[in-house]
Design a protein around this motif. Structure first.
Motif, PDB file in Angstrom:
ATOM      1  N   GLY A 156      15.528  -5.680   4.869  1.00  0.00           N
ATOM      2  CA  GLY A 156      14.948  -4.353   4.952  1.00  0.00           C
ATOM      3  C   GLY A 156      14.926  -3.733   6.329  1.00  0.00           C
ATOM      4  O   GLY A 156      14.712  -2.522   6.450  1.00  0.00           O
ATOM      5  N   ALA A 223      13.379   4.432   1.749  1.00  0.00           N
ATOM      6  CA  ALA A 223      12.947   3.744   0.526  1.00  0.00           C
ATOM      7  C   ALA A 223      13.532   2.342   0.375  1.00  0.00           C
ATOM      8  O   ALA A 223      12.775   1.368   0.175  1.00  0.00           O
ATOM      9  CB  ALA A 223      13.260   4.603  -0.692  1.00  0.00           C
ATOM     10  N   PRO A 224      14.853   2.136   0.443  1.00  0.00           N
ATOM     11  CA  PRO A 224      15.367   0.773   0.270  1.00  0.00           C
ATOM     12  C   PRO A 224      14.935  -0.169   1.394  1.00  0.00           C
ATOM     13  O   PRO A 224      14.733  -1.360   1.150  1.00  0.00           O
ATOM     14  CB  PRO A 224      16.886   0.966   0.259  1.00  0.00           C
ATOM     15  N   LEU A 226      12.035  -0.114   3.006  1.00  0.00           N
ATOM     16  CA  LEU A 226      10.636  -0.488   2.780  1.00  0.00           C
ATOM     17  C   LEU A 226      10.505  -1.445   1.603  1.00  0.00           C
ATOM     18  O   LEU A 226       9.684  -2.370   1.638  1.00  0.00           O
ATOM     19  CB  LEU A 226       9.797   0.776   2.546  1.00  0.00           C
ATOM     20  N   ARG A 227      11.315  -1.225   0.560  1.00  0.00           N
ATOM     21  CA  ARG A 227      11.255  -2.136  -0.581  1.00  0.00           C
ATOM     22  C   ARG A 227      11.725  -3.534  -0.178  1.00  0.00           C
ATOM     23  O   ARG A 227      11.072  -4.534  -0.512  1.00  0.00           O
ATOM     24  CB  ARG A 227      12.113  -1.594  -1.727  1.00  0.00           C
ATOM     25  N   ASP A 228      12.840  -3.613   0.537  1.00  0.00           N
ATOM     26  CA  ASP A 228      13.376  -4.925   0.918  1.00  0.00           C
ATOM     27  C   ASP A 228      12.487  -5.613   1.949  1.00  0.00           C
ATOM     28  O   ASP A 228      12.392  -6.844   1.971  1.00  0.00           O
ATOM     29  CB  ASP A 228      14.799  -4.773   1.469  1.00  0.00           C
ATOM     30  N   ARG A 230       9.340  -5.289   2.006  1.00  0.00           N
ATOM     31  CA  ARG A 230       8.068  -5.521   1.306  1.00  0.00           C
ATOM     32  C   ARG A 230       6.887  -4.966   2.101  1.00  0.00           C
ATOM     33  O   ARG A 230       5.830  -5.590   2.214  1.00  0.00           O
ATOM     34  CB  ARG A 230       7.869  -7.004   0.993  1.00  0.00           C
ATOM     35  N   LEU A 255      10.580   9.086  -1.120  1.00  0.00           N
ATOM     36  CA  LEU A 255      10.350   7.656  -1.323  1.00  0.00           C
ATOM     37  C   LEU A 255      10.374   7.278  -2.798  1.00  0.00           C
ATOM     38  O   LEU A 255      10.534   6.096  -3.138  1.00  0.00           O
ATOM     39  CB  LEU A 255       9.002   7.245  -0.714  1.00  0.00           C
ATOM     40  N   ASP A 257       9.524   5.974  -6.268  1.00  0.00           N
ATOM     41  CA  ASP A 257       8.532   5.029  -6.776  1.00  0.00           C
ATOM     42  C   ASP A 257       8.356   3.808  -5.862  1.00  0.00           C
ATOM     43  O   ASP A 257       7.818   2.787  -6.293  1.00  0.00           O
ATOM     44  CB  ASP A 257       8.895   4.576  -8.189  1.00  0.00           C
ATOM     45  N   THR A 258       8.802   3.912  -4.625  1.00  0.00           N
ATOM     46  CA  THR A 258       8.627   2.807  -3.678  1.00  0.00           C
ATOM     47  C   THR A 258       7.139   2.500  -3.534  1.00  0.00           C
ATOM     48  O   THR A 258       6.348   3.385  -3.197  1.00  0.00           O
ATOM     49  CB  THR A 258       9.208   3.174  -2.302  1.00  0.00           C
ATOM     50  N   VAL A 260       4.534   1.835  -1.664  1.00  0.00           N
ATOM     51  CA  VAL A 260       4.054   1.774  -0.287  1.00  0.00           C
ATOM     52  C   VAL A 260       3.020   2.884  -0.076  1.00  0.00           C
ATOM     53  O   VAL A 260       3.170   3.996  -0.589  1.00  0.00           O
ATOM     54  CB  VAL A 260       5.228   1.918   0.710  1.00  0.00           C
TER      55      VAL A 260
END
Length: 285
Positions: A156, A223-224, A226-228, A230, A255, A257-258, A260
């Motif tokens: 991430g 978004a990707p 922050l998801r990766d 976590r 963002l 549905d991320t 965060v």
């Protein structure tokens, strides 16, 4: 106590941070011309630091934007619209020789890192194990933290921990999200970003569209990451965060549905100062 400097795109602030590392005691500030000569820019920084009259022999922490060799203290600004005349200058030596009373040493860190470290110590990121931060001003700064330590790589985390190195629609992110990008798209040479924001509130559809498109794009790029990574929280600072009523909805939309929490920084101009002081303390352990 710890003495610190924050060198921003248009200003420099010097401060003394209390031993608890979370309170700024006294400060001095000066404007900077990012397109000025090296002599003018560094002269303003040295004079600002001297106005603080910090005790001799302290290790100073300096928060400064990139591109900059923070380990060696050498400016690498080139083609970013600010501080170009500083390229190749050993800023660390300038401060060690010019600041009076003399520092024992000077350590540098990225200003976005300093911002998030400050918010983690005493602000909006307090209590978060994994969080990210962005600063929105002349450009886009970014930081990623796990348990109070900056991460520059890993799942991430973009190259060098820098979101500005990522692209949107095939071009560098800052061609879409930055002061110069917003003003270029708005098209009024007499306006600044705060004017665009004020006009957006007053019903200027073009102003609202320019800001919405820039901030939605930023959210989509983040978004990707922050998801990766976590991340449980994203903390936003910088001059554009003052228009939080406009920034948050568009950023949140990008963002998607991320999962965060999106928060505005709580410490304002103190965040980078508190973070720089914490960085000095950690570097001396």
């Amino acid at each position: 106590m710890t003495a610190v400097l924050e060198i921003g795109g248009t200003h420099v602030t010097a401060a003394v941070v209390e031993p608890d590392g979370a309170r700024v005691n006294r400060r001095a500030g000066r404007p900077l011309d990012p397109r000025g000569s090296a002599e003018d820019i560094l002269g303003a920084v040295v004079r600002c630091a001297g106005e603080l009259r910090a005790p001799a022999g302290l290790v100073w922490g300096v928060a400064v934007p990139g591109p900059f060799d923070h380990e060696k203290g050498i400016a690498r600004f080139r083609g970013v619209g600010k501080f170009d005349d500083l390229y190749g200058i050993d800023v660390r030596s300038v401060l060690l020789d010019g600041v009076w009373p003399r520092p024992a040493d000077v350590v540098f860190l990225n200003d976005a890192h300093a911002f998030l470290l400050g918010e983690w110590r005493a602000g909006a990121a307090r209590g978060e194990r994994r969080c990210a931060g962005i600063t929105l001003g002349t450009g886009v700064g970014s930081a990623f933290i796990v348990d109070g330590e900056i991460r520059r790589d890993g799942p991430g985390v973009p190259p060098q921990g820098r979101v500005d190195l990522l692209k949107w629609a095939g071009v560098p992110l800052e061609d879409t999200v930055s002061r110069r990008a917003v003003l270029a798209r708005y098209g009024d040479p007499d306006a600044d970003v705060r004017d665009v924001a004020a006009r957006a509130r007053d019903g200027d559809r073009r102003a609202r569209r320019v800001l919405d498109e820039a901030l939605t794009a930023l959210g989509a790029v983040l978004a990707p990451c922050l998801r990766d990574f976590r991340a449980s929280a994203l903390v936003v600072g910088g001059s554009m965060a003052q228009s939080w009523d406009l920034v948050r909805p568009s950023l949140r939309s990008g963002l998607g549905d991320t999962p965060v929490r999106v928060r505005r920084g709580l410490l304002g101009g103190d965040a980078a100062l508190v973070g720089a002081a914490g960085y000095v303390s950690a570097s001396r352990r």
